[in-house]
Write a protein that holds these residues in place. Structure first.
Motif, PDB file in Angstrom:
ATOM      1  N   GLY A 183       4.997  26.264  -8.802  1.00 40.57           N
ATOM      2  CA  GLY A 183       4.689  25.251  -7.795  1.00 40.57           C
ATOM      3  C   GLY A 183       4.542  25.837  -6.407  1.00 40.57           C
ATOM      4  O   GLY A 183       5.114  26.879  -6.084  1.00 40.57           O
ATOM      5  N   ARG A 184       3.750  25.154  -5.582  1.00 46.62           N
ATOM      6  CA  ARG A 184       3.468  25.643  -4.233  1.00 46.62           C
ATOM      7  C   ARG A 184       4.708  25.575  -3.338  1.00 46.62           C
ATOM      8  O   ARG A 184       5.106  26.559  -2.716  1.00 46.62           O
ATOM      9  CB  ARG A 184       2.360  24.831  -3.569  1.00 46.62           C
ATOM     10  CG  ARG A 184       1.064  24.559  -4.298  1.00 46.62           C
ATOM     11  CD  ARG A 184       0.537  25.568  -5.232  1.00 46.62           C
ATOM     12  NE  ARG A 184      -0.866  25.285  -5.561  1.00 46.62           N
ATOM     13  CZ  ARG A 184      -1.517  25.875  -6.530  1.00 46.62           C
ATOM     14  NH1 ARG A 184      -0.909  26.768  -7.291  1.00 46.62           N
ATOM     15  NH2 ARG A 184      -2.790  25.585  -6.767  1.00 46.62           N
ATOM     16  N   ILE A 185       5.299  24.394  -3.250  1.00 45.63           N
ATOM     17  CA  ILE A 185       6.407  24.192  -2.318  1.00 45.63           C
ATOM     18  C   ILE A 185       7.636  25.030  -2.682  1.00 45.63           C
ATOM     19  O   ILE A 185       8.239  25.651  -1.793  1.00 45.63           O
ATOM     20  CB  ILE A 185       6.758  22.694  -2.215  1.00 45.63           C
ATOM     21  CG1 ILE A 185       5.560  21.930  -1.625  1.00 45.63           C
ATOM     22  CG2 ILE A 185       7.993  22.486  -1.345  1.00 45.63           C
ATOM     23  CD1 ILE A 185       5.753  20.439  -1.541  1.00 45.63           C
ATOM     24  N   PRO A 186       8.053  25.093  -3.961  1.00 42.14           N
ATOM     25  CA  PRO A 186       9.187  25.970  -4.290  1.00 42.14           C
ATOM     26  C   PRO A 186       8.951  27.426  -3.898  1.00 42.14           C
ATOM     27  O   PRO A 186       9.871  28.109  -3.430  1.00 42.14           O
ATOM     28  CB  PRO A 186       9.316  25.816  -5.809  1.00 42.14           C
ATOM     29  CG  PRO A 186       8.771  24.458  -6.093  1.00 42.14           C
ATOM     30  CD  PRO A 186       7.632  24.297  -5.134  1.00 42.14           C
ATOM     31  N   THR A 187       7.713  27.904  -4.071  1.00 46.05           N
ATOM     32  CA  THR A 187       7.405  29.287  -3.700  1.00 46.05           C
ATOM     33  C   THR A 187       7.547  29.493  -2.199  1.00 46.05           C
ATOM     34  O   THR A 187       8.091  30.508  -1.743  1.00 46.05           O
ATOM     35  CB  THR A 187       5.972  29.646  -4.141  1.00 46.05           C
ATOM     36  OG1 THR A 187       5.860  29.480  -5.556  1.00 46.05           O
ATOM     37  CG2 THR A 187       5.633  31.080  -3.771  1.00 46.05           C
ATOM     38  N   ILE A 188       7.054  28.537  -1.421  1.00 40.89           N
ATOM     39  CA  ILE A 188       7.167  28.634   0.039  1.00 40.89           C
ATOM     40  C   ILE A 188       8.634  28.640   0.459  1.00 40.89           C
ATOM     41  O   ILE A 188       9.051  29.426   1.320  1.00 40.89           O
ATOM     42  CB  ILE A 188       6.413  27.473   0.711  1.00 40.89           C
ATOM     43  CG1 ILE A 188       4.899  27.631   0.485  1.00 40.89           C
ATOM     44  CG2 ILE A 188       6.722  27.414   2.205  1.00 40.89           C
ATOM     45  CD1 ILE A 188       4.074  26.449   0.948  1.00 40.89           C
ATOM     46  N   MET A 189       9.437  27.778  -0.145  1.00 34.36           N
ATOM     47  CA  MET A 189      10.851  27.696   0.224  1.00 34.36           C
ATOM     48  C   MET A 189      11.596  28.982  -0.104  1.00 34.36           C
ATOM     49  O   MET A 189      12.372  29.498   0.713  1.00 34.36           O
ATOM     50  CB  MET A 189      11.498  26.506  -0.484  1.00 34.36           C
ATOM     51  CG  MET A 189      11.050  25.160   0.063  1.00 34.36           C
ATOM     52  SD  MET A 189      11.952  23.784  -0.663  1.00 34.36           S
ATOM     53  CE  MET A 189      11.378  22.429   0.374  1.00 34.36           C
ATOM     54  N   VAL A 190      11.357  29.528  -1.291  1.00 34.96           N
ATOM     55  CA  VAL A 190      12.025  30.775  -1.680  1.00 34.96           C
ATOM     56  C   VAL A 190      11.637  31.904  -0.728  1.00 34.96           C
ATOM     57  O   VAL A 190      12.490  32.683  -0.273  1.00 34.96           O
ATOM     58  CB  VAL A 190      11.663  31.148  -3.130  1.00 34.96           C
ATOM     59  CG1 VAL A 190      12.134  32.565  -3.453  1.00 34.96           C
ATOM     60  CG2 VAL A 190      12.291  30.163  -4.102  1.00 34.96           C
ATOM     61  N   GLY A 191      10.352  31.995  -0.403  1.00 35.25           N
ATOM     62  CA  GLY A 191       9.892  33.054   0.487  1.00 35.25           C
ATOM     63  C   GLY A 191      10.497  32.963   1.875  1.00 35.25           C
ATOM     64  O   GLY A 191      10.952  33.965   2.441  1.00 35.25           O
ATOM     65  N   MET A 192      10.533  31.769   2.441  1.00 33.42           N
ATOM     66  CA  MET A 192      11.020  31.612   3.806  1.00 33.42           C
ATOM     67  C   MET A 192      12.529  31.828   3.923  1.00 33.42           C
ATOM     68  O   MET A 192      13.009  32.467   4.863  1.00 33.42           O
ATOM     69  CB  MET A 192      10.645  30.223   4.332  1.00 33.42           C
ATOM     70  CG  MET A 192       9.170  30.041   4.637  1.00 33.42           C
ATOM     71  SD  MET A 192       8.604  31.073   6.033  1.00 33.42           S
ATOM     72  CE  MET A 192       7.903  32.465   5.154  1.00 33.42           C
ATOM     73  N   VAL A 193      13.283  31.296   2.973  1.00 37.26           N
ATOM     74  CA  VAL A 193      14.740  31.488   3.011  1.00 37.26           C
ATOM     75  C   VAL A 193      15.081  32.964   2.825  1.00 37.26           C
ATOM     76  O   VAL A 193      15.950  33.516   3.516  1.00 37.26           O
ATOM     77  CB  VAL A 193      15.431  30.625   1.936  1.00 37.26           C
ATOM     78  CG1 VAL A 193      16.920  30.958   1.857  1.00 37.26           C
ATOM     79  CG2 VAL A 193      15.247  29.141   2.251  1.00 37.26           C
ATOM     80  N   SER A 194      14.379  33.625   1.913  1.00 37.12           N
ATOM     81  CA  SER A 194      14.601  35.061   1.701  1.00 37.12           C
ATOM     82  C   SER A 194      14.242  35.858   2.949  1.00 37.12           C
ATOM     83  O   SER A 194      14.920  36.829   3.302  1.00 37.12           O
ATOM     84  CB  SER A 194      13.768  35.555   0.516  1.00 37.12           C
ATOM     85  OG  SER A 194      14.115  34.873  -0.667  1.00 37.12           O
ATOM     86  N   SER A 195      13.176  35.448   3.626  1.00 37.29           N
ATOM     87  CA  SER A 195      12.756  36.135   4.840  1.00 37.29           C
ATOM     88  C   SER A 195      13.798  36.003   5.941  1.00 37.29           C
ATOM     89  O   SER A 195      14.071  36.960   6.680  1.00 37.29           O
ATOM     90  CB  SER A 195      11.412  35.562   5.317  1.00 37.29           C
ATOM     91  OG  SER A 195      10.909  36.292   6.403  1.00 37.29           O
ATOM     92  N   ALA A 196      14.403  34.827   6.058  1.00 37.01           N
ATOM     93  CA  ALA A 196      15.454  34.619   7.060  1.00 37.01           C
ATOM     94  C   ALA A 196      16.650  35.522   6.786  1.00 37.01           C
ATOM     95  O   ALA A 196      17.211  36.141   7.703  1.00 37.01           O
ATOM     96  CB  ALA A 196      15.884  33.151   7.066  1.00 37.01           C
TER      97      ALA A 196
END
Length: 379
Positions: free
Chosen positions: A60-73
């Motif tokens: 899914g699009r949104i789960p991928t975005i969330m995982v990427g951003m939290v990991s980046s932080a």
């Protein structure tokens, strides 16, 4: 809301523009070692779109975005407390993966909910919003770096947590992506059997190495000219200002001309602009060079998004986006790896190579013109 999320995210992406300066001034690394750390970031950024494209199509699009951003932080916080050279390489690699994981998902999320004839314009505007944010980042980052480099990392982490919340709020009412059986059969191998796509990806990677010099060769040249971090922030922000005013105008208007011709002219402008940097010594001179190569970027951005979408099967849009961002995003590896080494003599070799690369890519797009014309006509 998706545009707002993109602008806010890029506005807070403060680390990469000042990574080389931070590593040399604060961590005491040599230019070459700092380039190695930056290349590790770039290597992670190269692999990231492949992972992000696969995750976006399957999870899914949104789960991928969330995982990427939290990991980046999380990676940004760890990076500021890392001093050992070996650990810096590992953390930078992880940060590169996390920072770009969302990119294919964000592009595919936009495409999923937009009518086909409007997609090129929307994708170009997504790039526009990212550059608006980047402009603010380099301007604000120059000031923040002069106060305390830690501010860059803290603000970057906070913004990475805000971004997925905005995306979730803006996309929760959009139609859900329905995975089809075709998704399982149209993969990266199938795409890489397309010689036209491979040619476009190769030239995108080549030009990416030029575009990436904004975070490598440019800060080194500005520093070598005796100018400050704030001066670099001002000079680099010229790129975003030019894109802010010209990309919305170029998008749609470039459709009136053959795409290969637009891409060829854009590559030539990139080569000329970066090549002319060897003669720059003042803020005004550097800024004039930035204007020239930024106009080349505008031409690329106005065409690339729609061109990649024209080549992509509907069930594999995210993975085609992933391949494109892998190719163009390879600048995160090639720009610091080559830029720091070619700059060792003061930059003359680097700028001549940049000029030659621009001419090479311009000729390459003209050679691909017949195949590109046939493909677009049959799309």
């Amino acid at each position: 809301m998706l545009f707002a999320a993109s602008i806010i995210h890029r506005s807070g992406a403060l680390i990469q523009p000042f990574l080389l300066v931070f590593l040399t001034n604060e961590r005491g690394l040599s230019v070459v070692n700092a380039g190695t750390v930056a290349s590790a970031w770039g290597l992670g950024a190269i692999l990231s779109p492949l992972l992000g494209g696969w995750f976006a199509d399957h999870l899914g699009r949104i789960p991928t975005i969330m995982v990427g951003m939290v990991s980046s932080a999380m990676a940004a916080v760890v990076l500021i407390f890392t001093a050992d050279f070996q650990y810096l390489i590992m953390i930078a690699f992880a940060t590169g993966i996390a920072a770009e994981l969302h990119q294919p998902a964000a592009g595919a999320l936009s495409v999923d909910t937009i009518e086909p004839d409007k997609r090129p314009r929307v994708l170009s505007l997504m790039i526009w919003s990212a550059n608006v944010g980047t402009t603010f980042a380099v301007m604000a980052g120059g000031y923040l770096a002069s106060v305390d480099y830690a501010l860059l990392f803290v603000i970057n982490a906070i913004v990475c947590l805000i971004h997925p919340a905005l995306v979730w709020r803006g996309a929760r009412d959009l139609p859900r992506y329905q995975r089809s059986v075709e998704t399982r059969t149209v993969g990266y191998k199938s795409a890489l059997r397309d010689p036209l796509l491979v040619g476009i990806l190769f030239l995108a990677a080549v030009l990416g190495a030029l575009v990436g010099q904004v975070f490598v060769g440019l800060p080194l040249a500005v520093d070598g000219a005796g100018l400050s971090e704030a001066d670099y922030g001002l000079i680099a922000s010229v790129c975003g200002v030019v894109i802010f005013f010209t990309l919305p105008l170029a998008t749609g208007r470039t459709d009136k001309y053959p795409r290969a011709a637009v891409l060829s002219l854009s590559a030539l402008l990139l080569g000329v602009g970066w090549g002319a940097t060897m003669f720059a010594h003042t803020v005004v001179q550097f800024s004039l060079c930035v204007i020239v190569w930024t106009l080349g970027e505008v031409g690329l951005y106005s065409v690339f998004g729609g061109l990649v979408e024209d080549l992509a099967p509907a069930a594999a849009r995210a993975r085609y986006q992933g391949l494109f961002w892998l190719a163009f995003g390879s600048k995160g590896l090639t720009a610091p790896l080559l830029g720091t080494r070619l700059y060792e003599d003061g930059g003359t070799v680097l700028w001549w190579v940049c000029a030659g690369v621009g001419v090479f890519a311009a000729v390459g797009f003209l050679l691909l013109a017949p195949a590109m014309k046939r493909r677009i006509a049959n799309a």
